[in-house]
Motif scaffolding. Structure first.
Motif, PDB file in Angstrom:
ATOM      1  N   VAL A   1       0.853  -1.187   0.000  1.00  0.00           N
ATOM      2  CA  VAL A   1       0.000   0.000   0.000  1.00  0.00           C
ATOM      3  C   VAL A   1       0.888   1.235   0.000  1.00  0.00           C
ATOM      4  CG1 VAL A   1      -1.798   1.271   1.219  1.00  0.00           C
ATOM      5  CG2 VAL A   1      -1.801  -1.241   1.254  1.00  0.00           C
ATOM      6  N   ARG A   2       0.716   2.080  -1.010  1.00  0.00           N
ATOM      7  CA  ARG A   2       1.469   3.335  -1.090  1.00  0.00           C
ATOM      8  C   ARG A   2       0.720   4.404  -0.302  1.00  0.00           C
ATOM      9  NH1 ARG A   2       5.463   5.109  -4.149  1.00  0.00           N
ATOM     10  NH2 ARG A   2       5.363   3.238  -5.465  1.00  0.00           N
ATOM     11  N   LEU A   3       1.257   4.749   0.870  1.00  0.00           N
ATOM     12  CA  LEU A   3       0.605   5.731   1.733  1.00  0.00           C
ATOM     13  C   LEU A   3       0.877   7.152   1.278  1.00  0.00           C
ATOM     14  CD1 LEU A   3       1.303   4.046   5.183  1.00  0.00           C
ATOM     15  CD2 LEU A   3      -0.754   3.887   3.779  1.00  0.00           C
ATOM     16  N   THR A   4       2.124   7.392   0.862  1.00  0.00           N
ATOM     17  CA  THR A   4       2.511   8.685   0.298  1.00  0.00           C
ATOM     18  C   THR A   4       3.468   8.416  -0.858  1.00  0.00           C
ATOM     19  OG1 THR A   4       4.492   9.025   1.676  1.00  0.00           O
ATOM     20  CG2 THR A   4       2.366   9.690   2.631  1.00  0.00           C
ATOM     21  N   ASP A   5       3.963   9.492  -1.468  1.00  0.00           N
ATOM     22  CA  ASP A   5       4.918   9.313  -2.554  1.00  0.00           C
ATOM     23  C   ASP A   5       6.217   8.675  -2.065  1.00  0.00           C
ATOM     24  OD1 ASP A   5       3.162  10.404  -4.336  1.00  0.00           O
ATOM     25  OD2 ASP A   5       3.998  12.433  -4.236  1.00  0.00           O
ATOM     26  N   LYS A   6       6.490   8.764  -0.767  1.00  0.00           N
ATOM     27  CA  LYS A   6       7.751   8.246  -0.229  1.00  0.00           C
ATOM     28  C   LYS A   6       7.581   7.022   0.663  1.00  0.00           C
ATOM     29  CE  LYS A   6      10.387  12.582  -0.326  1.00  0.00           C
ATOM     30  NZ  LYS A   6      11.250  13.496   0.464  1.00  0.00           N
ATOM     31  N   LEU A   7       6.382   6.782   1.154  1.00  0.00           N
ATOM     32  CA  LEU A   7       6.177   5.725   2.145  1.00  0.00           C
ATOM     33  C   LEU A   7       5.278   4.619   1.592  1.00  0.00           C
ATOM     34  CD1 LEU A   7       6.596   4.705   5.047  1.00  0.00           C
ATOM     35  CD2 LEU A   7       4.575   6.035   5.710  1.00  0.00           C
ATOM     36  N   VAL A   8       5.786   3.377   1.631  1.00  0.00           N
ATOM     37  CA  VAL A   8       5.046   2.205   1.162  1.00  0.00           C
ATOM     38  C   VAL A   8       5.096   1.137   2.253  1.00  0.00           C
ATOM     39  CG1 VAL A   8       4.888   0.379  -0.565  1.00  0.00           C
ATOM     40  CG2 VAL A   8       5.608   2.672  -1.246  1.00  0.00           C
TER      41      VAL A   8
ATOM     42  N   GLY B   1       4.840 -10.896   7.928  1.00  0.00           N
ATOM     43  CA  GLY B   1       4.776  -9.722   8.785  1.00  0.00           C
ATOM     44  C   GLY B   1       4.547  -8.440   8.023  1.00  0.00           C
ATOM     45  N   LEU B   2       5.213  -7.383   8.472  1.00  0.00           N
ATOM     46  CA  LEU B   2       4.968  -6.036   7.970  1.00  0.00           C
ATOM     47  C   LEU B   2       6.289  -5.335   7.670  1.00  0.00           C
ATOM     48  CD1 LEU B   2       3.050  -3.506   7.590  1.00  0.00           C
ATOM     49  CD2 LEU B   2       3.435  -3.069  10.025  1.00  0.00           C
ATOM     50  N   ASN B   3       6.330  -4.618   6.548  1.00  0.00           N
ATOM     51  CA  ASN B   3       7.499  -3.817   6.180  1.00  0.00           C
ATOM     52  C   ASN B   3       7.058  -2.403   5.813  1.00  0.00           C
ATOM     53  OD1 ASN B   3      10.517  -3.796   5.227  1.00  0.00           O
ATOM     54  ND2 ASN B   3       9.375  -2.816   3.576  1.00  0.00           N
ATOM     55  N   ALA B   4       7.799  -1.424   6.305  1.00  0.00           N
ATOM     56  CA  ALA B   4       7.573  -0.028   5.943  1.00  0.00           C
ATOM     57  C   ALA B   4       8.802   0.485   5.222  1.00  0.00           C
ATOM     58  CB  ALA B   4       7.282   0.821   7.178  1.00  0.00           C
ATOM     59  N   SER B   5       8.620   0.910   3.979  1.00  0.00           N
ATOM     60  CA  SER B   5       9.727   1.372   3.141  1.00  0.00           C
ATOM     61  C   SER B   5       9.596   2.872   2.921  1.00  0.00           C
ATOM     62  CB  SER B   5       9.702   0.632   1.805  1.00  0.00           C
ATOM     63  OG  SER B   5      10.711   1.114   0.943  1.00  0.00           O
ATOM     64  N   TYR B   6      10.668   3.620   3.250  1.00  0.00           N
ATOM     65  CA  TYR B   6      10.633   5.079   3.129  1.00  0.00           C
ATOM     66  C   TYR B   6      11.773   5.543   2.228  1.00  0.00           C
ATOM     67  CZ  TYR B   6      10.501  10.023   4.352  1.00  0.00           C
ATOM     68  OH  TYR B   6      10.414  11.395   4.294  1.00  0.00           O
ATOM     69  N   ASN B   7      11.423   6.210   1.137  1.00  0.00           N
ATOM     70  CA  ASN B   7      12.420   6.745   0.212  1.00  0.00           C
ATOM     71  C   ASN B   7      12.815   8.148   0.644  1.00  0.00           C
ATOM     72  OD1 ASN B   7      12.418   4.469  -1.548  1.00  0.00           O
ATOM     73  ND2 ASN B   7      10.510   5.196  -2.466  1.00  0.00           N
ATOM     74  N   ILE B   8      13.965   8.242   1.273  1.00  0.00           N
ATOM     75  CA  ILE B   8      14.468   9.552   1.703  1.00  0.00           C
ATOM     76  C   ILE B   8      14.685  10.437   0.489  1.00  0.00           C
ATOM     77  CG2 ILE B   8      16.293  10.726   2.985  1.00  0.00           C
ATOM     78  CD1 ILE B   8      16.843   8.015   4.353  1.00  0.00           C
ATOM     79  N   THR B   9      15.325   9.874  -0.522  1.00  0.00           N
ATOM     80  CA  THR B   9      15.480  10.474  -1.845  1.00  0.00           C
ATOM     81  C   THR B   9      15.214   9.362  -2.858  1.00  0.00           C
ATOM     82  OG1 THR B   9      17.833   9.949  -2.143  1.00  0.00           O
ATOM     83  CG2 THR B   9      17.314  11.964  -0.899  1.00  0.00           C
ATOM     84  N   PRO B  10      15.131   9.660  -4.147  1.00  0.00           N
ATOM     85  CA  PRO B  10      14.943   8.569  -5.117  1.00  0.00           C
ATOM     86  C   PRO B  10      16.031   7.507  -5.077  1.00  0.00           C
ATOM     87  CG  PRO B  10      14.444  10.680  -6.141  1.00  0.00           C
ATOM     88  CD  PRO B  10      15.014  10.993  -4.789  1.00  0.00           C
ATOM     89  N   ASP B  11      17.204   7.847  -4.503  1.00  0.00           N
ATOM     90  CA  ASP B  11      18.329   6.911  -4.478  1.00  0.00           C
ATOM     91  C   ASP B  11      18.665   6.381  -3.088  1.00  0.00           C
ATOM     92  OD1 ASP B  11      18.732   7.135  -7.233  1.00  0.00           O
ATOM     93  OD2 ASP B  11      19.965   8.930  -6.986  1.00  0.00           O
ATOM     94  N   GLN B  12      17.931   6.800  -2.063  1.00  0.00           N
ATOM     95  CA  GLN B  12      18.229   6.369  -0.699  1.00  0.00           C
ATOM     96  C   GLN B  12      16.948   5.876  -0.038  1.00  0.00           C
ATOM     97  OE1 GLN B  12      21.433   6.373   0.347  1.00  0.00           O
ATOM     98  NE2 GLN B  12      22.042   7.289  -1.609  1.00  0.00           N
ATOM     99  N   GLN B  13      16.983   4.648   0.432  1.00  0.00           N
ATOM    100  CA  GLN B  13      15.778   4.018   0.974  1.00  0.00           C
ATOM    101  C   GLN B  13      16.066   3.366   2.323  1.00  0.00           C
ATOM    102  OE1 GLN B  13      14.265   0.047  -0.440  1.00  0.00           O
ATOM    103  NE2 GLN B  13      12.621   1.301  -1.326  1.00  0.00           N
ATOM    104  N   LEU B  14      15.126   3.538   3.252  1.00  0.00           N
ATOM    105  CA  LEU B  14      15.171   2.880   4.551  1.00  0.00           C
ATOM    106  C   LEU B  14      13.984   1.928   4.666  1.00  0.00           C
ATOM    107  CD1 LEU B  14      16.121   5.694   7.109  1.00  0.00           C
ATOM    108  CD2 LEU B  14      17.565   3.814   6.314  1.00  0.00           C
ATOM    109  N   ASN B  15      14.232   0.748   5.243  1.00  0.00           N
ATOM    110  CA  ASN B  15      13.164  -0.216   5.496  1.00  0.00           C
ATOM    111  C   ASN B  15      13.160  -0.577   6.970  1.00  0.00           C
ATOM    112  OD1 ASN B  15      11.972  -1.297   2.761  1.00  0.00           O
ATOM    113  ND2 ASN B  15      14.171  -1.090   2.444  1.00  0.00           N
TER     114      ASN B  15
END
Length: 419
Positions: free
Chosen positions: A144-151, A189-203
């Protein structure tokens, strides 16, 4: 009467020869049709192999209908080989094998909801007790894409461990390191993926720490005197992972992670993975560093060395793994590679009957050449895989002996685009 019998016999012979003549004609016609179909099939196959620009799925090729959306995509993942296996230099067996056969469906329902399902067709379909899913299912999740940066992703999925060997599609792997081979890689389980920038991602990921029950996962855990330790499953058997995926101008990439897993009440596993990749035109290389400290021997390698009966009943195990691979795309359709692995298995804390220290060191050495006839990832390969295991004196006292294995494989790998 005699003349009548002769006429009857002549008539039967005539019918018999006519039947043979008709059968010959039918066989000739069938043979001609078979050769024609074979020729058409061969022409179609060759045409397909020589088609380097058409990336359409098999459905689009057969129906000549172009897909207008991304609602449903179906792929068949295959890795098939002919293997020649050796142990300590002695030839053991040569046989064909379908190493990987997985069916995957994925797609986008709309601009905020997507799904993924992947199942191994040559694996057990018996559901496990904890997540009620079989080991054959790798993915069964919604994103589920919650925002442009958070999935967010919910369901069974790959643990967000770091490292580039771990990140590759399983069909691309000719031989895993022991570290990954003995891990539980697909959990629920559950994963939250956040794109800090288009090239940097935190999970940030929270999954079940196992698929089945505590007893099925770890088995009987007896000490050297046959006593069963007071081990109980935690009320929240979960694994927590923080993962960073970085991309620096497509030249340098990172796959780093840190995880803590609840194995039992007051017993945890700590896992760290640092993967780095370098891309320089025709050259591509990565190095993965992985370390696992396990209060209960989850992988079971140390348990097998110390020889205790029952399940994963050794404690305070430590595993170190370093994996490096280099690819050289010396021609547009040809790639050569070498890969090396260095791994150790140790006991980090002495216990009753088990001495602290390193018990085994293993090396892996791979080389091969790959041919890509199309723009898709279909490729044919020839590879050599060597493994050697050296045991320390403390392991040899327990009956372990050094050994090595070698394998030469010829085969193909393909993600067949079915739909």
């Amino acid at each position: 009467l005699k003349a009548g019998r002769l006429f009857s016999n002549d008539l039967q012979l005539l019918v018999f020869f006519n039947s043979i003549t008709m059968m010959k004609k039918k066989l000739s016609l069938i043979t001609l049709l078979a050769l024609s179909v074979q020729g058409l099939f061969a022409q179609g196959l060759l045409s397909h192999l020589n088609d380097t620009t058409n990336k359409r799925s098999l459905f689009e090729r057969v129906t000549n209908i172009e897909k207008k959306n991304n609602l449903f995509n179906l792929k068949l993942h295959m890795q098939a080989t002919f293997n020649g296996a050796f142990t300590d230099g002695t030839f053991k067996q040569a046989a064909f094998k379908m190493n990987q056969l997985r069916l995957e469906a994925r797609g986008d329902i709309n601009d905020w909801l997507s799904y993924r399902w992947r199942q191994r067709l040559n694996s057990s379909n018996t559901p496990h007790a904890l997540d009620n899913l079989p080991s054959s299912i790798d993915y069964a999740m919604l994103s589920v894409r919650l925002t442009d940066k958070l999935v967010t992703s919910i369901g069974k999925q790959a643990a967000a461990y770091g490292g580039f060997e771990y990140d590759l599609d399983p069909i691309e792997i000719y031989q895993y390191s022991d570290m990954i081979d003995y891990m539980s890689n697909f959990l629920t389980g559950l994963n939250a993926s956040y794109n800090i920038t288009p090239d940097q991602q935190l999970n940030l990921q929270i999954l079940n720490s196992r698929n089945s029950s505590f007893d099925s996962t770890y088995g009987i855990t007896e000490d050297a005197e046959g006593n069963i330790p007071d081990l109980k499953s935690g009320k929240m058997p979960l694994v927590y992972t923080l993962n960073w995926n970085g991309n620096f101008n497509n030249v340098f990439k990172t796959r780093w992670s840190a995880s803590v897993m609840n194995e039992a009440k007051s017993h945890n596993m700590y896992y760290y993975a640092v993967g780095n990749e370098l891309n320089l035109g025709k050259w591509n290389a990565f190095v993965d560093f992985m370390y696992s400290k396990e209060d209960i021997d989850r992988k079971g390698i140390i348990t097998n060395i110390v020889g205790r009966p029952g399940g994963h009943n050794a404690f305070d195990a430590g595993y170190l793994s370093v994996v490096a691979k280099c690819n050289y795309r010396f021609l547009p359709k040809w790639n050569a590679f070498v890969k090396g692995m260095y791994e150790t298995a140790s006991v980090t804390k002495a216990s009753e009957g088990i001495e602290k220290g390193n018990y085994s060191t293993s090396w892996g050495y791979l080389a091969g050449i790959e041919f890509y006839p199309m723009e898709t990832n279909l490729h044919f390969f020839v590879t050599y895989v060597g493994r050697s295991y050296d045991f320390t004196s403390r392991a040899k006292v327990l009956g372990q002996e050094n050994y090595s294995t070698n394998r030469v494989s010829v085969g193909f790998i393909w993600q067949m685009p079915v739909f």
